[in-house]
Design a protein around this motif. Structure first.
Motif, PDB file in Angstrom:
ATOM      1  N   ASP A  13     -36.674 119.714 100.066  1.00 23.05           N
ATOM      2  CA  ASP A  13     -36.554 119.626 101.515  1.00 23.05           C
ATOM      3  C   ASP A  13     -35.875 118.287 101.848  1.00 23.05           C
ATOM      4  OD1 ASP A  13     -38.507 117.535 101.696  1.00 23.05           O
ATOM      5  OD2 ASP A  13     -40.108 119.000 101.851  1.00 23.05           O
ATOM      6  N   GLU A  14     -35.425 118.147 103.065  1.00 20.37           N
ATOM      7  CA  GLU A  14     -34.632 116.977 103.449  1.00 20.37           C
ATOM      8  C   GLU A  14     -35.398 115.667 103.265  1.00 20.37           C
ATOM      9  OE1 GLU A  14     -31.875 115.381 107.150  1.00 20.37           O
ATOM     10  OE2 GLU A  14     -32.861 117.318 107.311  1.00 20.37           O
ATOM     11  N   ASP A  15     -36.692 115.665 103.586  1.00 20.56           N
ATOM     12  CA  ASP A  15     -37.495 114.447 103.461  1.00 20.56           C
ATOM     13  C   ASP A  15     -37.556 113.971 102.008  1.00 20.56           C
ATOM     14  OD1 ASP A  15     -39.389 112.397 104.455  1.00 20.56           O
ATOM     15  OD2 ASP A  15     -40.818 113.520 103.205  1.00 20.56           O
ATOM     16  N   LEU A  16     -37.853 114.876 101.096  1.00 16.23           N
ATOM     17  CA  LEU A  16     -37.942 114.500  99.688  1.00 16.23           C
ATOM     18  C   LEU A  16     -36.582 114.049  99.162  1.00 16.23           C
ATOM     19  CD1 LEU A  16     -39.833 114.201  97.321  1.00 16.23           C
ATOM     20  CD2 LEU A  16     -39.500 116.604  96.800  1.00 16.23           C
ATOM     21  N   ASN A  18     -34.198 112.654 100.865  1.00 14.92           N
ATOM     22  CA  ASN A  18     -33.932 111.321 101.412  1.00 14.92           C
ATOM     23  C   ASN A  18     -34.769 110.245 100.727  1.00 14.92           C
ATOM     24  OD1 ASN A  18     -31.993 112.258 103.201  1.00 14.92           O
ATOM     25  ND2 ASN A  18     -33.467 112.589 104.836  1.00 14.92           N
ATOM     26  N   ARG A  19     -35.999 110.566 100.394  1.00 14.89           N
ATOM     27  CA  ARG A  19     -36.853 109.599  99.689  1.00 14.89           C
ATOM     28  C   ARG A  19     -36.265 109.260  98.322  1.00 14.89           C
ATOM     29  NH1 ARG A  19     -42.699 112.045  99.977  1.00 14.89           N
ATOM     30  NH2 ARG A  19     -43.205 110.203  98.754  1.00 14.89           N
ATOM     31  N   ASP A  21     -33.068 109.510  97.490  1.00 15.05           N
ATOM     32  CA  ASP A  21     -31.866 108.713  97.750  1.00 15.05           C
ATOM     33  C   ASP A  21     -32.221 107.269  98.099  1.00 15.05           C
ATOM     34  OD1 ASP A  21     -29.616 110.160  97.152  1.00 15.05           O
ATOM     35  OD2 ASP A  21     -29.038 110.523  99.228  1.00 15.05           O
ATOM     36  N   ASP A  22     -33.262 107.075  98.895  1.00 17.60           N
ATOM     37  CA  ASP A  22     -33.687 105.712  99.249  1.00 17.60           C
ATOM     38  C   ASP A  22     -34.042 104.909  98.003  1.00 17.60           C
ATOM     39  OD1 ASP A  22     -33.308 106.317 101.923  1.00 17.60           O
ATOM     40  OD2 ASP A  22     -35.462 106.556 102.361  1.00 17.60           O
TER      41      ASP A  22
END
Length: 67
Positions: A13-16, A18-19, A21-22
């Motif tokens: 999902d987008e949140d995971l 992005n995490r 990538d961060d």
């Protein structure tokens, strides 16, 4: 040159996503794959430690107090 490493697809999902990538940019990993492999390795180590602790707890005689 062919590699002997295995490959598979993971849907996030987008949140995971992005995490991951961060972490990649914060810790300067060379690729998403590199950070994903490290996170999987760390997660497997923790999983194996938890499983070993659970087996040790189950192997204790029922009269023994837990820590």
């Amino acid at each position: 040159m062919p590699t002997k490493k295995q490959c598979f697809t993971v849907i996030l999902d987008e949140d995971l996503f992005n995490r991951i990538d961060d972490i990649r940019y914060e810790k300067r990993y060379r690729s998403r794959s590199a950070v994903a492999v490290e996170l999987i390795r760390l997660g497997l180590e923790q999983f194996e430690l938890r499983e070993a602790a659970q087996r040790a707890q189950e192997a204790k005689p029922s009269g023994e107090a837990s820590d």
